[in-house]
Every structure is written in structure tokens, then in C-alpha cells.
Scaffold this motif. Structure first.
Motif, short mmCIF file in Angstrom:
data_model
loop_
_atom_site.label_atom_id
_atom_site.label_comp_id
_atom_site.label_asym_id
_atom_site.label_seq_id
_atom_site.Cartn_x
_atom_site.Cartn_y
_atom_site.Cartn_z
N VAL A 1 43.50 139.19 39.52
CA VAL A 1 42.18 138.55 39.61
C VAL A 1 42.32 137.05 39.31
CG1 VAL A 1 39.90 138.40 38.54
CG2 VAL A 1 40.82 140.62 39.15
N LEU A 2 43.11 136.73 38.29
CA LEU A 2 43.31 135.31 37.96
C LEU A 2 44.01 134.57 39.10
CD1 LEU A 2 44.44 135.44 34.20
CD2 LEU A 2 42.19 134.86 35.11
N VAL A 3 45.04 135.19 39.64
CA VAL A 3 45.81 134.51 40.71
C VAL A 3 44.98 134.39 41.98
CG1 VAL A 3 47.81 134.75 42.23
CG2 VAL A 3 48.06 135.17 39.79
N LEU A 4 44.37 135.51 42.39
CA LEU A 4 43.66 135.51 43.67
C LEU A 4 42.35 134.72 43.62
CD1 LEU A 4 44.24 139.22 44.79
CD2 LEU A 4 45.47 137.18 45.52
N ALA B 1 38.64 142.77 29.46
CA ALA B 1 39.83 141.92 29.43
C ALA B 1 39.82 140.96 30.62
CB ALA B 1 41.09 142.78 29.46
N THR B 2 39.41 141.47 31.78
CA THR B 2 39.38 140.61 32.98
C THR B 2 38.32 139.52 32.82
OG1 THR B 2 39.95 142.59 34.24
CG2 THR B 2 39.28 140.66 35.49
N PHE B 3 37.14 139.89 32.35
CA PHE B 3 36.09 138.89 32.14
C PHE B 3 36.52 137.87 31.08
CE2 PHE B 3 33.37 141.58 34.65
CZ PHE B 3 32.41 140.73 35.15
N ALA B 4 37.16 138.35 30.03
CA ALA B 4 37.62 137.43 28.97
C ALA B 4 38.65 136.46 29.53
CB ALA B 4 38.21 138.23 27.82
N ALA B 5 39.57 136.98 30.35
CA ALA B 5 40.62 136.12 30.91
C ALA B 5 40.03 135.07 31.85
CB ALA B 5 41.64 136.98 31.65
N THR B 6 39.10 135.51 32.71
CA THR B 6 38.50 134.55 33.65
C THR B 6 37.63 133.54 32.90
OG1 THR B 6 36.73 136.12 34.08
CG2 THR B 6 38.54 136.06 35.66
N ALA B 7 36.96 134.00 31.83
CA ALA B 7 36.14 133.07 31.02
C ALA B 7 37.02 132.00 30.40
CB ALA B 7 35.39 133.86 29.94
N ALA C 1 33.14 126.19 41.46
CA ALA C 1 33.16 127.66 41.39
C ALA C 1 34.10 128.16 40.30
CB ALA C 1 33.59 128.24 42.73
N LEU C 2 35.05 127.30 39.94
CA LEU C 2 36.02 127.72 38.92
C LEU C 2 35.53 127.45 37.50
CD1 LEU C 2 39.30 126.38 40.61
CD2 LEU C 2 38.22 128.60 40.86
N TYR C 3 34.37 126.84 37.40
CA TYR C 3 33.85 126.51 36.07
C TYR C 3 33.16 127.73 35.45
CZ TYR C 3 34.72 121.60 37.27
OH TYR C 3 35.31 120.43 37.62
N PRO C 4 32.94 127.68 34.13
CA PRO C 4 32.35 128.84 33.45
C PRO C 4 31.01 129.31 34.02
CG PRO C 4 33.25 127.32 31.86
CD PRO C 4 33.36 126.63 33.19
N ALA C 5 30.23 128.39 34.60
CA ALA C 5 28.91 128.79 35.11
C ALA C 5 29.03 129.89 36.16
CB ALA C 5 28.21 127.57 35.70
N HIS C 6 30.17 129.96 36.84
CA HIS C 6 30.32 130.93 37.94
C HIS C 6 31.38 131.99 37.66
CE1 HIS C 6 27.77 128.34 40.31
NE2 HIS C 6 28.53 127.31 39.97
N PHE C 7 31.82 132.10 36.40
CA PHE C 7 32.94 133.02 36.17
C PHE C 7 32.58 134.49 36.41
CE2 PHE C 7 33.08 135.63 32.25
CZ PHE C 7 31.90 135.25 31.64
N THR C 8 31.28 134.79 36.26
CA THR C 8 30.89 136.20 36.50
C THR C 8 31.03 136.55 37.98
OG1 THR C 8 28.61 135.43 36.62
CG2 THR C 8 29.30 136.45 34.56
N GLN C 9 30.57 135.64 38.87
CA GLN C 9 30.69 135.91 40.31
C GLN C 9 32.16 135.99 40.72
OE1 GLN C 9 28.52 133.48 39.03
NE2 GLN C 9 27.07 132.90 40.64
#
Lengths: 282, 327
Positions: A32-35, A136-142, A65-73
Motif C-alpha cells: 500500500v505504501l509503495v503503490l 497498521a496500514t492506516f497508521a503507516a500511511t498516516a 494527495a499524499l498529505y495527511p488530509a487525504h490519507f484515508t482515501q
């Protein structure tokens, strides 16, 4: 200790101590982080400024899009992509498929719990594992989105807590859908290999490639509405696009209907598993 | 059918009948798909506190029967009760320790963790695990992964898992499979010990010597049918004497006069006497007084192997009388 609680405790011990459980989770987070972030960061740092990336996407829009405001999407996008569905499906297959491979089902079914209670324990352990994957995925992307914004300057703006919670629940539900599909396939075929193979063919070939190719036909949308993957995608898309200015895909169904269809498939897969588990254990 | 004299076996059999039946099947049958019946109208009775040997050649239907008894498979016809409950009932399973076919556990977990899994399913305190491992002499390797265990160690872990529940009934399917001679002896000693503790043991085996050494009663299955069931002594047939003497014709005449014609049979130069073996001195002196020389006089007892071979059709035509005698 009730049979159901005991069954959950046993299943959780088995899942927790199994290396592949955490390898799969690690792969999910990494992919998810890489893609979702890696390739976008690569584009931002290598593509010349002012270049339009197609589909109405600009470099500035992509960076935002890479900023925290959009990390959920961004995270949800990863969950409905082939990666998220494949990982969840494999985990679901392993839940029963390995029991058939090792013939351990007879050991399990000759203890105390009923088969339905064993299934309940497995589902609870699966749900807990998927919740850990999701968090874990949400935490990593956040964290990565926060680091990205810090690198490009500016103050972080985060989605509301309720939006984050809703996104986590949606990701959890979608991964549960694919995991229970994997589970029912493994029970149906009484093995892992065929279940994983057919499950991946369905998730990637049918729900992704074929539907994308045929999407131009108007009748295809009606067909898609009845399929689990298309509804999961519609559910994730209800959070909007992370990339400013990007062309939004046509709305297949509303979020409520998509959630209901996904949940209905999940329940159907569980019920089907329960029925199939009544068969003889030889 | 020959009338058998009263024996200890008869008394034991009568007492067993009066005991509680722990496993009981009536007309139990199982057909897999469209194939032949794997188990065919089986009527099995295992009494509380006995070690019951379930004997049969490979493919006779032993494992299928055990699977039926623990609820892994459903019968095509007939009924079964185990500890007074239908097979697979949670309350029944809680009181049964079983090992059907080879023991199967999770290869990535240690022996100890595998028992923890079993304990959690059964709602048992994990404090029991060390004792169970100790009993099968596996404590030293308890933290090694199950996948690294030898066949014998896997077998012992299977028994430890079965014992974890402190079961009333143990169902063990060929528990000495894969064990070395020393391991076999230890396993048999342990099973005997379990019987002495008052547990009921249903032991499936194709090893006649094993059954002969351990079991109180035996059921013989062949082609899905139960061809005999009863105490070992009954299965072996009635007690008697084997006698060789010269001259044979004079000996035969004297014996028939003294014992009656039905009690004397002559086979391959030896007389089989259907009488209490305790009368050997009386027979010897009777013949000696008439100048007949006795060259051999010994108790007659068929080995379980002979009985088994007859019952399972290796010596066709001789199975039926034994079945009659047993039932």
C-alpha cells in the motif's frame, strides 16, 4: 470458559504464532505504501514541473494527495486494489485451507466445540487479525503522509476522527469480504492451492480486468452492481478522490447500498462455509 | 455347536453385560458416495472400564467406525451412542480423548503450544499440559516444533492430547504405529495403566499380539461386518487338551469310552479333547493303566492369530462355528 470463547482463544493462538499471518500483514502495509505513495513520490520528484499526468491530474494535485488530509482515501484505494483483496483472500484461505492440508480439522472437531462454534472462533480471530492489518496500514500511511507534508512544508490538516473511523471500518469490511470469500473457497475445495488460485483469478481477472474492459457498455454497470468487488470499490470511492482535479469515475451505487451489498456477500460467504463444514471429515 | 463348560470368561462376560455400556452401536452403516459399504450394520458394545480391542485387517472399516463414533462422519444408517450421547455431542467429546488415524497437529507450533490449542478448545486449564507431556515422556522436547518430531514423538503427543481432558473414554486408532519396539512396549504399558485407572479404552489395531497383551474383550471386523465380539478367552474357543498316544486306535477307543464320542476328535495324529484341562492327570493315568503310552499331553488353546485368520476368511469355512461360540 464457553466453547465459543475457547475456540476463539485457540484460533487466535494459532494465527498469532503463525509467521505467514504477519508476513502477509507486512506485505499489505508495504505494498500500500509503495503503490499508493511510493510511485506518486517518484513521479513528483522525477517528472518536470508543469507536466500534466492525464485524467486531469497535476503534479501539485498529486503531491497534495499524499498529505495527511487525504490519507484515508489513499489507504482505502490500496485496500480495494488487487493488493488488499489478494492479501485478505489468502489469509481467509489459510484459515481453513491449512486445516485440510494438515488434516488438523479432525483434531479440532473432536475436542469440545461444535463446528459452528469453531467457525465462530475462527471468524473472531480473522476479524481481529484483519483489524490489526487495517490499523497498521492506516497508521503507516498516516505517518508517511505526515512525513511527506513535513518534507514539502506546510502544516498538517487531518481528516476528522469520525471520517478516519469510518474509513477504517470500510477497509475492515472490504478486507473481511475478500477473506470470507477465501475461506468459503478453501472449505469448498478442502485445500489452499486451488482456493487461492481461483480466488485470485476472480478478484483480479473478473472483478478488475474484465469489468474495466467492459465498463464502456451501459449494461455492464447493471451487471457490476451485483458483484462484491465492484460494490467494495464503490464504497471506497464514496470518500471521494484523493487527487485534486482527477476525473472521478462514474458512481456505480451509493455508499449505503454498496455497504449493504458487501455485508450481504460477507454474511452469505459465512453461511455457505457453515453449511459446507457440515460435510464428513475424512 | 459344542457346549462349552462354565469358565472364568463366562463369568466375566456376564459381569460385563451387567455393566454400563459406554459405546453402543446398532446397525451402524457407512457408505462413501456410491461405493461399497465401509461399515455394514455394525453392532458394537464397549463396557465401562474395559480395554476393548477393535481388531481387523487393513481396510476392514476400523477407522471409519471410529470416525463415526467421534462424529467426524455421519452414518448412512443405524445409530450409535457414546457415553450415552450421540457421536460428536460437545458434552460427549469433552469426556472423550481420541486419536483417529495418525495424530495431526500444527507443524509450526511446538508440542506444548499444540496442547495449549487443544486445552483452549476444551476449556481446560493449561496447568495440565506439563503433566500430560511428562506422562508421554515428551517434556524435554515440548518446546520443539511439531514438524520436527519423529513419528513416535508425534504418536506420543497424540496420546498426550487425548489424556489432557482426563477422559472417561479413550479412543485410540493404532497407537503403536510408527513406534520402535521400545516405544511399543511403553505405549502398551501406558494403555494398560489407563485401563487400571478405570478408564474405558477402545483400541483399534491390526496387531494381534498387541490386542492379546492389552485387551479384555475384542471385536473383530472384516469387510465392514463385526464377525465376532467377546472376551479373549471365548474368542480362542473352549479350553481342552491335545493328546498324542500309541497305539492310536486303542487310545481312541479308551478315550471315547471314558469321555463320550463327542468330546474326542482326531486331527493329524493328535486327539483334541473337549474337557477341562484340569483332568489331564486322570486321562494320563487311564491310558497308562491300559498300556497306552502318552507321548504328548498339553492344554489346547488357539492363539488369537488363529481365531483372527479364521474369522477374517483366511481359512474359509471355519469362521462360522467360532462366531457361534462367541455370540
Amino acid at each position: 470458559m464457553s466453547a465459543l470463547v475457547g475456540s476463539f482463544a485457540a484460533e487466535w493462538l494459532k494465527l498469532r504464532k503463525r509467521t505467514s499471518t504477519w508476513v502477509l500483514g507486512g506485505i499489505l502495509v508495504l505494498l500500500v505504501l509503495v503503490l499508493e505513495y511510493g510511485f506518486a513520490l517518484l513521479a513528483i520528484t522525477t517528472v518536470p514541473k508543469g507536466t500534466h499526468l492525464g485524467g486531469g491530474v497535476t503534479l501539485a494535485g498529486l503531491r497534495e494527495a499524499l498529505y495527511p488530509a487525504h490519507f484515508t482515501q489513499m489507504t482505502l484505494s490500496g485496500f480495494v486494489s488487487g493488493v488488499g483483496s489478494a492479501i485478505a483472500l489468502i489469509l481467509g484461505v489459510l484459515l481453513y485451507g491449512s486445516e485440510y492440508t494438515w488434516s488438523t480439522l479432525k483434531t479440532v472437531f473432536t475436542q469440545r466445540p461444535r463446528r459452528s462454534q469453531v467457525l465462530g472462533g475462527k471468524l473472531a480471530a480473522l476479524a481481529l487479525t484483519l483489524l490489526i492489518y487495517t490499523l497498521a496500514t492506516f497508521a503507516a500511511t498516516a505517518i508517511l503522509s505526515s512525513v511527506t507534508q513535513a518534507a514539502y512544508g506546510g502544516t498538517s490538516t487531518w481528516p476528522g476522527a469520525s471520517d478516519i473511523a469510518r474509513a477504517v471500518l470500510v477497509a475492515w469490511l472490504i478486507s473481511g469480504l475478500w477473506a470470507t470469500l477465501g475461506m468459503v473457497l478453501s472449505v469448498l475445495f478442502r485445500q489452499s492451492a486451488l482456493a487461492i488460485g481461483l480466488g485470485l483469478v476472480y478478484a483480479i481477472a473478473v472483478e478488475t480486468i474484465i469489468f474495466n474492459v467492459l465498463r464502456g457498455f451501459s449494461w455492464m454497470q447493471n451487471v457490476e452492481r451485483g458483484f462484491p468487488g465492484a460494490n467494495a470499490q464503490a464504497l471506497a470511492q464514496s470518500f471521494g478522490s484523493a487527487v485534486r482535479g482527477a476525473t472521478e469515475p462514474a458512481v456505480l451505487v451509493g455508499a449505503g447500498q454498496a455497504a449493504a451489498v458487501v455485508a450481504a456477500f460477507l454474511v452469505a460467504f459465512i453461511v455457505l462455509s457453515a453449511l459446507l463444514l457440515r460435510r464428513d471429515v475424512t | 455347536m459344542r457346549q462349552r463348560p462354565e469358565s472364568t470368561a463366562d463369568a466375566l462376560s456376564g459381569a460385563m453385560d451387567a455393566l454400563e455400556t459406554v459405546v453402543e452401536t446398532h446397525g451402524l452403516s457407512k457408505r462413501y458416495g456410491g461405493k461399497a459399504l465401509a461399515v455394514d450394520r455394525l453392532d458394537l458394545h464397549v463396557h465401562r472400564g474395559e480395554i476393548y480391542g477393535f481388531l481387523g485387517p487393513n481396510g476392514a472399516g476400523k477407522t471409519t467406525t471410529l470416525r463415526l463414533l467421534v462424529g467426524l462422519i455421519r452414518p448412512s444408517a443405524g445409530t450409535a451412542t457414546v457415553l450415552g450421547l450421540p457421536p460428536g455431542h460437545p458434552e460427549g467429546l469433552r469426556r472423550i480423548g481420541c486419536m483417529v488415524e495418525e495424530p495431526t497437529f500444527y507443524p509450526y507450533l511446538s508440542g506444548r503450544d499444540n496442547l495449549r490449542v487443544v486445552a483452549r478448545y476444551c476449556g481446560l486449564p493449561e496447568a495440565r499440559i506439563a503433566a500430560a507431556l511428562d506422562r508421554v515422556d515428551l517434556l524435554a522436547r515440548a518446546n520443539d516444533r511439531f514438524g520436527t518430531y519423529s513419528t513416535g514423538m508425534k504418536q506420543r503427543l497424540g496420546v498426550a492430547a487425548a489424556l489432557l481432558k482426563d477422559p472417561e473414554l479413550l479412543i485410540l486408532d493404532e497407537p503403536t504405529n510408527g513406534l520402535d519396539p521400545q516405544g511399543m512396549v511403553e505405549m502398551r504399558t501406558m494403555i494398560r495403566g489407563l485401563g487400571e485407572e478405570g478408564r474405558t479404552v477402545l483400541l483399534s489395531s491390526h496387531l494381534l499380539a498387541e490386542v492379546e497383551q492389552i485387551c479384555h474383550r475384542v471385536g473383530v471386523i472384516q469387510g465392514g461386518h463385526l464377525v465376532a465380539e467377546g472376551p479373549l478367552q471365548d474368542l480362542r474357543g473352549s479350553a481342552g487338551l491335545v493328546l498324542r498316544a500309541t497305539p492310536e486306535d486303542q487310545a481312541e477307543r479308551l478315550l471315547r469310552q471314558a469321555l463320550g464320542p463327542d468330546a474326542v476328535a482326531c486331527r493329524q495324529g493328535a486327539f483334541e479333547l473337549a474337557i477341562d484341562p484340569g483332568r489331564s492327570a486322570e486321562i494320563s493315568s487311564l491310558l497308562a493303566r491300559s498300556g497306552v503310552v502318552v507321548t504328548e499331553l498339553r492344554p489346547r488353546e488357539r492363539s488369537l492369530e488363529e481365531v483372527f485368520l479364521q474369522l477374517t476368511g483366511t481359512e474359509p469355512g471355519e469362521a462360522a462355528p467360532v462366531r457361534e461360540a462367541v455370540s
